[in-house]
Design an enzyme around this catalytic site. Sequence first.
Site, PDB file in Angstrom:
ATOM      1  N   SER A   1      22.730 -32.991 -19.336  1.00  0.00           N
ATOM      2  CA  SER A   1      22.151 -34.326 -19.533  1.00  0.00           C
ATOM      3  C   SER A   1      23.083 -35.203 -20.361  1.00  0.00           C
ATOM      4  CB  SER A   1      20.775 -34.226 -20.187  1.00  0.00           C
ATOM      5  OG  SER A   1      20.803 -33.343 -21.264  1.00  0.00           O
TER       6      SER A   1
ATOM      7  N   ASN B   1      25.742 -36.412 -17.939  1.00  0.00           N
ATOM      8  CA  ASN B   1      25.406 -37.164 -16.736  1.00  0.00           C
ATOM      9  C   ASN B   1      24.238 -38.141 -16.812  1.00  0.00           C
ATOM     10  OD1 ASN B   1      27.344 -35.758 -14.940  1.00  0.00           O
ATOM     11  ND2 ASN B   1      26.077 -33.989 -15.425  1.00  0.00           N
ATOM     12  N   TYR B   2      23.355 -37.958 -17.786  1.00  0.00           N
ATOM     13  CA  TYR B   2      22.127 -38.760 -17.756  1.00  0.00           C
ATOM     14  C   TYR B   2      21.882 -39.637 -18.977  1.00  0.00           C
ATOM     15  CZ  TYR B   2      20.713 -36.176 -13.632  1.00  0.00           C
ATOM     16  OH  TYR B   2      20.669 -35.663 -12.371  1.00  0.00           O
ATOM     17  N   LEU B   3      22.486 -39.291 -20.097  1.00  0.00           N
ATOM     18  CA  LEU B   3      22.154 -40.027 -21.320  1.00  0.00           C
ATOM     19  C   LEU B   3      23.158 -41.138 -21.560  1.00  0.00           C
ATOM     20  CD1 LEU B   3      21.261 -36.939 -23.492  1.00  0.00           C
ATOM     21  CD2 LEU B   3      19.738 -38.423 -22.188  1.00  0.00           C
TER      22      LEU B   3
END
EC number: 5.6.2.1
Length: 735
Positions: A689, A692-694
């Site tokens: 995460s 890639n996501y935060l």
Amino acid sequence: MENELKDDPCSSEEAFSEKPKKMKAKAKGKTKSQREGKEKTHRKMKASEEEIMETEGSGDRRSHVNVKEEPKEDPDFVTEKKGKKRKRKADNTDGLLSSAEAPLPKKKKKKVADGQENASTAKQKKMKEKKEKVKKEEGERPVSTKKKKTKEEIEAARALKIKKKEEEEKQRWRWWEEEKYENGIKWKFLEHKGPYFPPAYQPLPDDVKFYYNGEPVKLSLPAEEVALYFAQMLDHEYTTKEVFRNNFFKDWRKEMTLEERQLIMDLKKCDFGELHAMHKEKVEARKNLSKEEKLVNKEANQKIVDEYGFCVLDHHRERIGNFKIEPPGLFRGRGDHPKQGMLKKRIRPEDVIINCSKESRIPEAPAGHKWKEVRHDKTVTWLASWTENVQGSCKYVMLNANSKLKGEKDWEKYEVARKLKTCVDAIRTQYQEDLKSKQMGTRQRAVALYFIDKLALRAGNEKEEGETADTVGCCSLRVEHITLHDALDDQKCVVEFDFLGKDCIRYYNKVPVTKRVFKNLKLFMENKQGGDDLFDRLNTASLNKHLSSLMPGLTAKVFRTYNASITLQQQLKELSNMKDNVPEKLLSYNRANRAVAVLCNHQRAPPKSFDQSMANLQAKIDSRKEQLDLAKKELKQAKKEAKGSSDNKLLVVVEKKKKAVQRCEEQLLKMEVQATDREENKQIALSTSKLNYLDPRISVAWCKNMEVPLDKIYNKTLRDKFAWAVDMTELDFVF
DNA sequence: GCTGGAACTTAGGATGATGACA
DNA sequence: TGTCATCATCCTAAGTTCCAGC
């Protein structure tokens, strides 16, 4: 519930009068290996019992109870399941590549039992002798050959490091301050050396033999090379799997000569023992190389990186992410992949397409070879590509994550996610409305969207049967993947999810949903069997088309990014405390990060040595506690002795003891925090995460506000990747 | 609207490097 | 100094999304 259904504006009949978009699947029994695979993935799900979701309410999304519990026996696994999906292009494994290659040094046979020394022990002995010689020359003084660094030298090294950092920073391409190209143009000038090919195969030494049915057999080179791929994997579980073994054997036989094929008919009669031993020896020898030898290797590798690992993109030197062509070997698909064990063939220059500027120096193909094609496409980001033989898919050589091309895309991704924040309420209102639609397709889309938004499920494209492991996402969920409970554990309308997602990672969750969603699910499941599609009138294309009509650039994936980032921001706000010390602040950060990882179902296998390392840490904690008790006692005693006395020495002792207690307490706290963090992280992967996501700006701003050094949460790779965010983020950044 | 392919991101495991500690 | 644990990086499989062609 029945009454509710009757009152539903969408009567089943009306709703089902639409033509289903997806064909109903035909029932098919799950194989034993599929069942075992799913059972195996269960181990990954024991993880944290932590529940980090808010309660459902007006406008609240994060309301599910993310219960990761020990799974029960799954009765679905012994019942029928259905298949669907399209038939795919024929596999092209017949395009036989011969030249079996891969480096192998001549075997150095080690017979410890015979009293022979292996190379590494001999080397160690030599080193020892050398050291002893030095000692003797220095008059038997037990001195280390390593000179101790002086204060000045340490200071100089530190200054050099800072200077290097500053230099690096100066050289950094601040692309985020430049204008973007338009019309899909990715670059204007691109020059590189082409990909780096793995070294050619080195035949086995004469004393390493393959045996068939107890007899030594000298294999042809292509067959020998593939045999070695298998032998190298003998310690791995893969080689015990029937599918893997069958696929390997089938492809191996294709590499054999006619004579070999006629002789070698049964894999069970093959003895790869000597090949395997040779491989292990090689690995061991590599580990035992001396410092000097390791340095030589490191320098050689660095030379390759310097030569092939960089390109020039619009006058800037950029690092390439994967400049090495994937070496041949046996395909390691995840989970119960039907193609596991197949031969991944050696890629030749004739298979590779090069992409670069017309006006650049075109990379030269290795001697005696030529490229498949050289093109000059400025609208793509890849430098080279080839088609792999197992799945027939394209592989690309692309830039590193810290490059302009990747960074720009990443930044854009988070901006789209931030944009969603401004319209997410309207979108939620809309899909809540759509749950009552007369159109079955619209209702299905609304429920799917509810799951994607609330549970951060992936879109779930359709997959081709027999080509990959049986995994699903939201749109491809089947009836067998959910169980509806009118009431469960004091909660109403609970949906129990149990399916294998990306990489065959099990998603198991019990989620209370709204009555309307629950009722719709019952409707979707009516007259269907376990293997039928839950959302038979929905696919990712139509879902994304709908989403992009609500907000430009919006796709199912954006919800994952948005919800991950917003969750991090909320959790950080909730958990952080300015008064905490740095380890405590870091624990808060990790907990916030963990909430996201749980939401996105990012799991990892527990480290092999986890239990042992936890036990070691606990032992250290216990020992430190004893030390603390002792220190406290000593302090008490010192205070007692100093009481009423004006002796300065005694007061100094008291101060000393106080400091000792304080130091012990700090160390103990640090260890306890570490133990908690490690335990909570046992099966959760935080890095995915983070990577890639935060939105990195949330983390950068948090570090600034909390006065935590950024390198405590981002390693060098992450700091480089997110250089744009590090540079531009102010204290007041809000996602 | 469907399909297949191209291009890209996301993902966990393997491996190598580094640091902590006895 | 050697060993062990942890961290960082590499590797490549497995997804998502977009688009052209029918």
